[in-house]
Structure formats: C-alpha cells, structure tokens
Scaffold this active site. Structure first.
Site, mmCIF file in Angstrom:
data_model
loop_
_atom_site.group_PDB
_atom_site.id
_atom_site.type_symbol
_atom_site.label_atom_id
_atom_site.label_comp_id
_atom_site.label_asym_id
_atom_site.label_seq_id
_atom_site.Cartn_x
_atom_site.Cartn_y
_atom_site.Cartn_z
ATOM 1 N N ARG A 200 0.842 -1.194 0.000
ATOM 2 C CA ARG A 200 0.000 0.000 0.000
ATOM 3 C C ARG A 200 0.884 1.253 0.000
ATOM 4 O O ARG A 200 2.063 1.195 0.301
ATOM 5 C CB ARG A 200 -0.924 -0.020 1.218
ATOM 6 N N HIS A 201 0.264 2.396 -0.314
ATOM 7 C CA HIS A 201 0.990 3.657 -0.385
ATOM 8 C C HIS A 201 1.697 3.942 0.934
ATOM 9 O O HIS A 201 1.118 3.778 2.006
ATOM 10 C CB HIS A 201 0.002 4.791 -0.705
ATOM 11 N N GLY A 202 2.966 4.356 0.839
ATOM 12 C CA GLY A 202 3.774 4.594 2.030
ATOM 13 C C GLY A 202 3.197 5.673 2.931
ATOM 14 O O GLY A 202 3.471 5.701 4.129
#
Lengths: 411, 411
Positions: free
Chosen positions: B241-243
């Site tokens: 998932r997006h950091g």
C-alpha cells in the site's frame, strides 16, 4: 557560516552566498516527487527556481487531509518562488515563453507528448531560447513501445524488478518503502541537467535532456542481476541477505528490542565476530572457513548468530560490534531518523517553523559544495505567492497588464 | 545514429561523438558501487575516465565465484581505462599527483580520512591543481558524530528508515532489494560533481564536493515521513500500500500467474475500475465515495479488487486495465527486466560479448543528451590493461621510467 536569510529578500539571500548555481534561473514545471526533487536540489545549490503551478495549485497540495501529503510538498519545494499559470490559455503560454527567454533551464515531468500538445515542446522553445536546457522526466521515456504506459512509483517498482527482488521468499513480492523510482528519476534528471549546463557554459548551446524512471533504477539491481547471471535463473527473494548471495554473514538479526543489521566483508570481520561471540572454536572450521563455505551453510550460520544477538538490546549489540570494528547498524524507526543528531549536526536536516505545517523537520539536500555557505531553508509558500514579483518585477509587466491577464485567467 | 566504435581507439571514439563531457578527464578512485556508478555515468556522457585500482585489482573483481559479482563490476566499469597504482608507495602517490595536474575531476569513496592518510586529501591536491573538482562519497559524511561508523548499503538501509518502511506489518523489517543507498549516494555525487564542473567553467575554480549515502536517501522517504507527521507516531509498514496511506486503491493484487500493481489517482480511475469490474453499483456508495472513505475502508476495498483480479492472468488483467487507462503494471521477474524489449529498443540496455563474461546485457546509462550520439559500450578490461597507455602516452614516461616504476611496485 551562512548568514541569516530570515530578513533578506530572495535576491539578496542568493547574493550573500557563494553557491555554485548562482545566477542560474530555472522554470520548474515539475509535479509530485520526480521533477520537484530535481529543482529543489538546484534551488539549494543557489539557482533561482520559479515553480509554475496550475491556477488551483499543484494537486499534491490538496492531499493534505489524507495521510500527510503536505509534508512531502514542503520537503521538495523549499527555496522556490511560486507562480501560477494556465498553460491551456494562449496568454499563459505566451507568459511562459517570455520567461523562457530569460531562463537557463526548463524542467517538466508531464506524460510524454503533453508539452507538445500545449505548444511548449523543445522544438518550439529552442527557437525562443537556443541556449535553453530543456529537461524531461518520464516514467518510460519519450520513445519505445511502453512510452505511453501510465507511470507512477508503484508501477515502475513492479516493472523494474524492484518488487521481484524485495521481501522474503515465502511471501509475495513487496515494494521498497521509499519512492525510489520517483527519486532515482529526479536525481538522474538533476545530473543530466547539470551535465548539459556545463556543456552550455563551454559551447553556448542548450539541449534537450531526458531521463526515465525505469531506466534510472536498473543499475541499482546490480547484486540481484549478478545472482541471476551467476545462477542462470530468476533468483528467489533474499529477505535481508545479500541480493547477490555474495556475502555471509550479511543479514538483519533479532535483538530483545528490535533488530540490528550486521555483515562481514573480510575474514578479519568474521574472526572478530566469532571472538565477540566467544566462539573462537569455530575459527577455521570447514563449513565456515571461507566466504564460499559460509554462503553454502548460510542457514546454520544465521541461526548461530541470531541465537547470540537475541540476548542483547540493539544499543548493547551495536556497542559490542563497533568496539571490534564489525560493520553494523541498528534498524531505526522513523522518529529516530527524523531526529537523528548526526544529520542535524551536519545541517542536512533542519527543524523550522513552516507557515502551513507548524514545526517540521525538512531536508536541506545532501550535496556539500566546498566552502560555499549552505543555503538557508526558506519554507514553501502559498499558491501564486510570487506572481506579482515574477510577472511584474522580473518580466516587467505593468499594473494594467497584470490586472488584465489575471482577469482573463492566465494566472 | 552513433558511429561504430569497435575499431577505434578511445580518443577517436570520443572525438566522433558530440557528447557533453567531451574533453573532461576523470581520475576514478571509486570502489564497489557508489563511486564507480558516478564515474560510469561520466564515461557514458563522454568523459575520459581512468579507473585506478590497487595492484591486485579492485576486490570486487575477485568475488566472481560467489554469486555473480563479476557482472556488477562489468555493469559499472564500461568505457573506462584501467590502471593500477600502489598508493601506499611514494612513487604511486607521485604518479597520481602527475595525473591530477592534467585532470578535471578526482572522485573517491574511501572511508573518511583515508585520502588524507595517503597524503592525497583535498588540501594537498588543490595545490597541485587549483581547478580540480575533488569528489568524496561517504556513508555518513566527513563530519558529525557518526562519521566513522562503517557504512555499506545494508547498514545505511537500517539507519535511514528504508528497512523500517519496507515489508509487511506482520513481518520483521526488510531491506529493499536494490542497493539503493549505494546508488543514491553515487548518483547524487555525480550531480554534485557536474554542478561543481559547471561552476568551474564559469569561475575557473575547483572545489571539494561531498555526498553521504545516508543523507541522499532521506528525501525518498517522503511518503512515509508524511504519514509519520500526519499520525504523530511511527507508521506501521504498509506492504504494497501507499507509504503515506494517501492513495487507495494502491496495491499489488494477485493474478493466476503472479501479481499486478494497480492504483487509482483520480475519481475517474476509480470509476473506470468499478466499470471494468462490472460493479457500477458501487459508484458513489458512501464507504468508497472519495479518497478519504476508500482509505478508511481499505481492507474491504483491497479484498474486493483482489477477488476480481485473481481470475485473470497478469497479461489479461493489464490489457483490461490499460484499455480503460487505469495505471497498472505487471510485477516482472528479473529475466523479463533484463530482456525488456522497451529498454533494448531505446538502447539503454545492450546485449554484447564481454571478454571475461561472455554474452551479457549491460546498461548504457539512463541519460539522454539531445542529438548527441550515445556512446558505444566498451566492456570493462583486465587489471592494469591501460597502464602503458596512461603512464606512457599520456603522462609521457619513457620505457626506462616505466620499467623502474613497475619493478619498484608503483603499479
């Protein structure tokens, strides 16, 4: 020591320091991470960087409510001037061309073809200013069969082999935490621009430079590629072991309060480690006697070391290893990194009051230029904060012209 | 089109092309990945790069039997000249100083203080050549409390937060597969050198530039740092998932034969995805109605999408998504990357016959400089292959001097 820049306007700040890009003007059409990082580094090296946003502001400014996207914006846009331009209007395009006449560098990281569609491709702008260094950052490049694939850090991590080489072999591929494709693209673009700027200083001629994210990541897979060539097949992910399985010990080992990275790159390191472990009896035994044998018996090796390290705290283990000059480091949490006394002492991280974010830590860029004063960090500003300064003072438009262009929606 | 370089000596190869660093001479004391990558890029941009190895050759050459370390050496040392020098002998140091008189750039990535101990620090060499750009790549920098910590890619990944932000939340921290710290250090050093070279072209003065690996990685953690500031605590690892948990959907989803990365960065992408899934009934429902809601309900969102993607092969899914302009990419294996038709078509990867390795694919560097002919790739050579050429033809030593220095162990 750098002089205080708090009370000086931008021009004077740049004049007090002897920074290498003094006198260089950059038009920054960058967005998100890739382009803005390249121009941030130019600003910190002394260039005047004019960031051009659409009239509503760069989209990333508006992500502030989800996660913390305002911080990345602030990290990459210090020391810039902020203007807006509607590049879909004829007046906006004309204003940009006026700026290009007076600039040294234009940098953009739109999708391939977007600048041409705006009438602002290199073929057009080199006529406006033959000395212009025109820089394009892309995902895949402006040519080739995948040119038009949509590119973001995540998709380039998938395409480049970064994911295939990251994570544990019994789990799915996983992306690297840092947005390394965006940033590898950005910093290579910085390098390409500086190369062209040097060439311009020598020849007087500008050029169009280009860097794709995909291609800029490839060399960093050297170890994995070495293992691929060595074995003739797609290597399994190696977790925290060496990507080329070419060093052992080389891993992250458990401690009572976290993990420590530890590696031996010489026989001396290995013997020092055995000595620290009070396992001098293992010095010279066949299965660990040299690098090849240690790689061949790596599971046993790692279990042996991990059994020993788990009796220590991170700090205690690092102390023991460091005393014997064995390469190691604690696996740090994010708050430890942000507050790192080392980077703060060197001035590469700075704590300051940002007008929109309050107190934050921002990077000042990793490049040190001899005795040049480091630039003071000037926080990013509101959308269009420098419109009047740039269009009026710099381009020379008068009040009436400014008002008409603003009414017409050019900025 | 670049002319064939197969039959030309190095000087003529450089003369036929109009490359931006033509006429620039680099003394390359780099080792492993960091320094050699910076100088490799200089060579590909047209500089003459003279790689200086200890008399037995760089250590990395000897790792060939374990993993495949000869390939990384070949990847980073194309288009260089190869000499040996014993820098621990007075004659070796004198020869290096003679070279410095005629060079533009010297680059080294030894531990801090090592060059000073050899009598080759910047303070000494600037007297030999005031125009010299002297570049130092380090792990932590030449100052600060951690200056003398031993630095390799693994330990910097631990110290920098790369490991803390990489991997799945239910597993230990894991390093990124690429040697990103080494390469971020190297490419930032390239950028710093070019900046200083530009400045030298304008002012006539050289300088000492410095980049540390640790500091060059920090900006790439922008997303993770944003989440840290947004939440006020150390963020859990976010897997694929997006950091910054600032985009959703944004993940790697299962297919019947692997995985595909997929993300939506606009409402249009999201609605197109629902349409592709034949789930138009979900358009506008509260729990997915905007980015904030999708982030809040991300587990349900990812399960929904993953259930749909698992019925496709990678290729079929990418085709469906691409037809609707939804950002995506297959997670490629290493052999797919090495043989990528796109990078081969663009000439950034080249298949050639290497004298020591046989047929290999090597990178030509990601920087495109306008209409300049791209350099032909010239494979790395044996230890000391250019000793006679460099010391004799270039420095002007005669046969007798060469023989005496060689007997004395200077090279």
């Amino acid at each position: 020591m750098p002089q205080s820049a708090d009370t000086l306007p931008m021009e004077q700040v740049q004049a007090v320091a002897n920074r290498p890009l003094e006198g260089v003007t950059v038009i920054d059409l960058g967005q998100i991470y890739n382009g803005p990082y390249a121009t941030f580094l130019m600003a910190m090296a002394g260039a005047r960087v004019i960031k051009v946003e659409p009239v509503g502001g760069e989209k990333m400014r508006r992500r502030g409510t989800v996660g913390g996207a305002m911080l990345p914006f602030a990290m990459l846009n210090s020391n810039k001037e902020f203007i807006t331009l509607n590049l879909k209007s004829a007046e906006g395009v004309e204003l940009l061309k006026k700026m290009v006449q007076k600039a040294d560098i234009l940098l953009e990281n739109f999708a391939p073809g977007a600048m041409d569609r705006l009438g602002l491709g290199y073929d057009v702008l080199k006529e406006v200013n033959p000395g212009l260094v025109y820089a394009s950052g892309t995902g895949y490049g402006s040519s080739g069969p995948n040119r038009d694939m949509l590119a973001m850090d995540l998709t380039i991590q998938a395409m480049s082999g970064v994911m295939a080489s990251t994570g544990f072999p019994d789990r799915p591929p996983v992306k690297a935490g840092p947005a390394l494709c965006d940033f590898f693209g950005g910093i290579h673009l910085y390098g390409a621009v500086m190369t062209a700027l040097y060439n311009k200083a020598v020849t007087g001629k500008g050029m169009h430079v280009e860097v794709s994210m995909l291609e800029s990541v490839y060399p960093s897979l050297s170890s994995t590629l070495g293992l691929y060539y060595g074995s003739g097949e797609n290597p399994p992910r190696t977790g925290n072991r060496h990507g080329g399985m070419a060093e052992a010990p080389y891993n992250v080992y458990p401690c009572s309060d976290g993990h420590v990275a530890l590696l031996c790159v010489s026989e001396r390191h290995w013997e020092s480690l055995l000595s620290a472990m009070h396992r001098e009896d293992l010095i010279g035994v066949d299965r660990f006697s040299d690098l090849q044998h240690r790689v061949d018996n790596i599971d046993e090796l790692d279990a042996l070391i991990g059994g020993w390290t788990s009796g220590f705290t991170k700090a205690a283990l690092v102390e023991v290893l460091t005393a014997r000059r064995i390469p190691c480091a604690p696996v740090r949490e994010i708050d430890e990194v942000v507050n790192d006394p080392h980077m703060h002492a060197r001035g590469t991280l700075k704590r300051l009051e940002h007008p929109e974010l309050g107190e934050v830590v921002l990077p000042a860029g990793p490049m040190f230029f001899g005795d040049s004063a480091r630039a003071e960090l000037i926080p990013s500003k509101a959308v269009g904060a420098d419109n009047r300064h740039v269009f009026g003072d710099w381009l020379g438009l008068d009040e009436e012209e400014l008002a008409a262009l603003s009414r017409g929606g050019a900025f």
